[in-house]
Design a protein around this motif. Structure first.
Motif, PDB file in Angstrom:
ATOM      1  N   HIS A   1      -2.897  -1.820  13.227  1.00  0.00           N
ATOM      2  CA  HIS A   1      -1.734  -2.694  13.143  1.00  0.00           C
ATOM      3  C   HIS A   1      -1.905  -3.908  14.059  1.00  0.00           C
TER       4      HIS A   1
ATOM      5  N   HIS B   1       8.787  -4.512  11.221  1.00  0.00           N
ATOM      6  CA  HIS B   1       7.952  -3.300  11.325  1.00  0.00           C
ATOM      7  C   HIS B   1       7.617  -2.991  12.791  1.00  0.00           C
TER       8      HIS B   1
ATOM      9  N   ASP C   1       0.928  -4.459   7.731  1.00  0.00           N
ATOM     10  CA  ASP C   1      -0.058  -3.402   7.840  1.00  0.00           C
ATOM     11  C   ASP C   1      -1.483  -3.931   7.682  1.00  0.00           C
TER      12      ASP C   1
ATOM     13  N   ASP D   1       5.908   4.964   4.485  1.00  0.00           N
ATOM     14  CA  ASP D   1       6.969   4.021   4.887  1.00  0.00           C
ATOM     15  C   ASP D   1       7.052   2.803   3.966  1.00  0.00           C
ATOM     16  N   HIS D   2       6.105   2.705   3.023  1.00  0.00           N
ATOM     17  CA  HIS D   2       6.109   1.578   2.083  1.00  0.00           C
ATOM     18  C   HIS D   2       6.360   2.014   0.634  1.00  0.00           C
TER      19      HIS D   2
ATOM     20  N   HIS E   1       0.884  -1.168   0.000  1.00  0.00           N
ATOM     21  CA  HIS E   1       0.000   0.000   0.000  1.00  0.00           C
ATOM     22  C   HIS E   1       0.922   1.218   0.000  1.00  0.00           C
TER      23      HIS E   1
HETATM   24 ZN   LIG Z   1       3.630   0.585   7.658  1.00  0.00          ZN
END
Ligand SMILES: [Zn+2]
Ligand SMILES: [Zn+2]
Length: 344
Positions: free
Chosen positions: A291, A313, A251, A59-60, A55
């Motif tokens: 999360h 993560h 995630d 951070d991705h 997604h």
């Molecule tokens: Zn993330």
């Protein structure tokens, strides 16, 4: 057993999620997620053929610019996969720069962006450096089941989990592994090497037995090279067994529909890379943030029957306490099965 691919997290558990999968005998690689990838040297980025983004939270996906900068002028193409709106997001990233000279670069770079819709339909566009990365629409594509990408030796499957937005969880599956009889190999004066991949390709593609294969390997006596027919080599293969499967899951909320989706995608997976963002003591916070806690990640790994689990993560709030998160995951994963009705 010589594996087709080797998966490795790019950063430590507190860094951005990204899984680099090296296909050593093919001089190519896959990447799952595109956050901070500064730890990967250019030669490893240039090897990437396909990138699968879960997604587009920063951070991705914030590593897109770094990847583009490294491959531009050096690489001819790369395929990027993502979820809803992904093609437009790739286009917006490309539109943010001025491309008045890039059409003169000797090596043309083509970015092939593919978007998976929650309805199972695929959209696709092409962006070439020759045209300053103008969007060139391609025909929409159908997805056979959940298979996003398929080659002779492996496939990548993906399904959406809920992270208060659709987020792709991925499975990378080697189609078959060959068990080789070392003694039969030695009797033929051969040793294992990258040629086993070529044999696998020939057998899986149904090549005739007379097909010649060039074998190269290296041992303590140095380099060796010889040519053998596929049917001669087939005798050294004792058994064809299902290939190795790995899961990349990050995630998501800990909900029954998510667990059901992951069961369909990853039951019996050999190695599960799974987010473990918070300690279970902070479960309410994890729920607000969409999360998993480490305990929930471990329970998922157990539900899937994962043979190995690699947590990642971690929230920066636990800096210096990564062992506590890892221990929570592993305890939940390896614990005896819970009795029905027990709450965990
Ligand atoms: Zn993330
Ligand atoms: Zn996210």
């Amino acid at each position: 057993m010589r594996h087709l691919f080797e998966p490795r997290l790019v950063n430590d558990e507190f860094g951005d999620p990204a899984l680099y999968v090296d296909f050593r005998d093919e001089r190519r690689a896959l990447l799952f997620d595109l956050g901070d990838i500064g730890a990967l040297p250019p030669r490893k980025l240039i090897r990437l053929s396909h990138v699968f983004v879960s997604h587009t939270h920063m951070d991705h996906f914030a590593g897109f610019d770094h990847l583009l900068r490294v491959v531009l002028g050096r690489k001819t193409g790369i395929v990027l996969f993502g979820g809803p709106d992904f093609v437009a997001q790739v286009e917006h990233k490309l539109r943010a720069y001025t491309w008045n000279v890039v059409h003169r670069y000797e090596v043309e770079l083509v970015i092939d962006a593919r978007e998976i819709g929650v309805d199972g339909c695929g959209q696709r566009a092409r962006f070439s450096s020759r045209t300053g990365f103008a969007r060139e629409p391609c025909a929409p594509f159908d997805l056979p089941g959940d298979v996003l990408h398929e080659e002779t030796l492996f496939r990548v499957r993906g399904r959406f989990v809920d992270h208060e937005l659709p987020c792709l969880a991925y499975a990378l599956e080697e189609k078959a592994q060959f068990k080789v009889a070392k003694d039969r190999l030695a009797a033929l004066g051969l040793s294992t090497g990258p040629w086993l991949r070529d044999l696998k390709l020939a057998v899986l593609a149904g090549a005739p037995g007379t097909t010649p294969l060039r074998l190269r390997w290296r041992d303590r006596h140095g380099e060796h090279e010889t040519t053998r027919r596929v049917d001669e080599l087939r005798e050294v293969v004792l058994d064809v067994v299902p290939g190795r499967r790995i899961g990349y899951v990050t995630d998501l909320r800990f909900t029954e529909p998510n667990l059901h989706t992951l069961t369909q995608l990853l039951s019996g997976v050999d190695q599960l890379f799974i987010e473990s963002v918070f300690l279970d003591a902070d479960r309410a916070h994890a729920t607000r943030k969409n999360h998993l806690t480490a305990l929930q990640a471990g329970l998922i790994a157990r539900r899937l029957g994962a043979r190995a689990v690699v947590p990642f993560h971690f929230s920066p709030r636990y800096e210096g306490r990564s062992a506590a998160l890892a221990a929570e995951v592993h305890a939940a994963w390896s614990a005896a099965p819970i009795a029905p009705g027990d709450s965990a």
